[in-house]
Scaffold this motif. Structure first.
Motif, PDB file in Angstrom:
ATOM      1  N   UNK A 123     -85.378 -37.038   2.195  1.00 14.12           N
ATOM      2  CA  UNK A 123     -86.936 -36.634   2.491  1.00 14.12           C
ATOM      3  C   UNK A 123     -87.129 -35.148   2.365  1.00 14.12           C
ATOM      4  N   UNK A 124     -85.932 -34.316   2.789  1.00  8.93           N
ATOM      5  CA  UNK A 124     -86.163 -32.890   2.860  1.00  8.93           C
ATOM      6  C   UNK A 124     -86.458 -32.255   1.407  1.00  8.93           C
ATOM      7  N   UNK A 125     -85.614 -32.963   0.571  1.00  6.71           N
ATOM      8  CA  UNK A 125     -85.418 -32.572  -0.972  1.00  6.71           C
ATOM      9  C   UNK A 125     -86.898 -32.960  -1.625  1.00  6.71           C
ATOM     10  N   UNK A 126     -87.211 -34.167  -1.232  1.00  4.40           N
ATOM     11  CA  UNK A 126     -88.510 -34.552  -1.863  1.00  4.40           C
ATOM     12  C   UNK A 126     -89.701 -33.862  -1.377  1.00  4.40           C
ATOM     13  N   UNK A 127     -89.922 -33.652  -0.119  1.00  2.86           N
ATOM     14  CA  UNK A 127     -91.061 -32.831   0.363  1.00  2.86           C
ATOM     15  C   UNK A 127     -90.819 -31.324  -0.229  1.00  2.86           C
ATOM     16  N   UNK A 128     -89.652 -30.756  -0.206  1.00  2.00           N
ATOM     17  CA  UNK A 128     -89.640 -29.517  -0.741  1.00  2.00           C
ATOM     18  C   UNK A 128     -89.949 -29.436  -2.359  1.00  2.00           C
ATOM     19  N   UNK A 129     -89.850 -30.424  -3.085  1.00  2.00           N
ATOM     20  CA  UNK A 129     -90.165 -30.409  -4.352  1.00  2.00           C
ATOM     21  C   UNK A 129     -91.352 -30.314  -4.547  1.00  2.00           C
ATOM     22  N   UNK A 130     -92.125 -31.334  -3.747  1.00  2.00           N
ATOM     23  CA  UNK A 130     -93.801 -31.734  -3.910  1.00  2.00           C
ATOM     24  C   UNK A 130     -94.408 -30.256  -3.339  1.00  2.00           C
ATOM     25  N   UNK A 131     -93.793 -29.434  -2.440  1.00  2.00           N
ATOM     26  CA  UNK A 131     -94.504 -28.226  -2.235  1.00  2.00           C
ATOM     27  C   UNK A 131     -93.991 -27.329  -3.204  1.00  2.00           C
ATOM     28  N   UNK A 132     -93.054 -27.205  -3.899  1.00  2.00           N
ATOM     29  CA  UNK A 132     -92.594 -26.407  -4.852  1.00  2.00           C
ATOM     30  C   UNK A 132     -93.592 -26.680  -6.235  1.00  2.00           C
ATOM     31  N   UNK A 133     -93.911 -27.854  -6.455  1.00  2.00           N
ATOM     32  CA  UNK A 133     -94.642 -28.385  -7.505  1.00  2.00           C
ATOM     33  C   UNK A 133     -96.338 -27.918  -7.230  1.00  2.00           C
ATOM     34  N   UNK A 134     -96.568 -27.965  -6.157  1.00  2.36           N
ATOM     35  CA  UNK A 134     -98.181 -27.581  -5.689  1.00  2.36           C
ATOM     36  C   UNK A 134     -97.977 -25.856  -5.776  1.00  2.36           C
TER      37      UNK A 134
END
Length: 155
Positions: free
Chosen positions: A11-22
């Protein structure tokens, strides 16, 4: 049964990828809009990003803003390719980015976007971003994997 890639829930990777894409979405949208503003000599504001009334087919500023959103979807497709790197996840991250953008527009305007042009532009941008991002990721995933990389010897 062995798999090519491991599918570990992170989940940390997924959330960080979401934040990066935003961050990629809003940073490059701001740059594209700044370029458009430089062409027509208009002032920059958050309305260009969040107000759905700006996007219209009737005005030159509205059409140029639409162009900036479409160019941004191409830039974000490159972001999917560089940072997500999985064709199967491109649609998920694309919808997530645009969902959070819709929530931001909803909060900024105090109501859901009601403009047909806003919905058409965002649906087109979602489609472009997902399809091009998936295409780029699939090309990378399907590259030939070298089997014999050691030095050749004559026996």
């Amino acid at each position: 049964m062995a798999h090519f890639r491991s599918y570990i829930w992170d989940p940390v990777l997924i959330v960080s990828q979401i934040v990066l894409m935003q961050c990629i979405y809003y940073s490059f949208l701001g740059l594209w809009l700044a370029g458009v503003d430089g062409l027509v000599q208009t002032s920059r504001s958050l309305n260009q990003i969040f107000s759905y009334e700006i996007l219209s087919f009737a005005t030159m500023q509205g059409r140029l803003s639409m162009m900036a959103f479409i160019l941004n979807s191409l830039t974000c497709a490159l972001g999917l390719w560089l940072f997500i790197r999985r064709g199967k996840q491109c649609l998920d991250f694309t919808v997530t980015v645009h969902f959070f953008h819709m929530i931001g527009c909803w909060i900024y305007n105090s109501r859901l976007p009601a403009s047909l042009a806003w919905w058409l532009v965002n649906i087109a941008c979602m489609a472009l971003m997902a399809v091009i991002g998936e295409y780029l990721c699939m090309r990378t995933e399907l590259m030939a994997i070298p089997v014999n990389t050691g030095p050749k010897s004559n026996l």
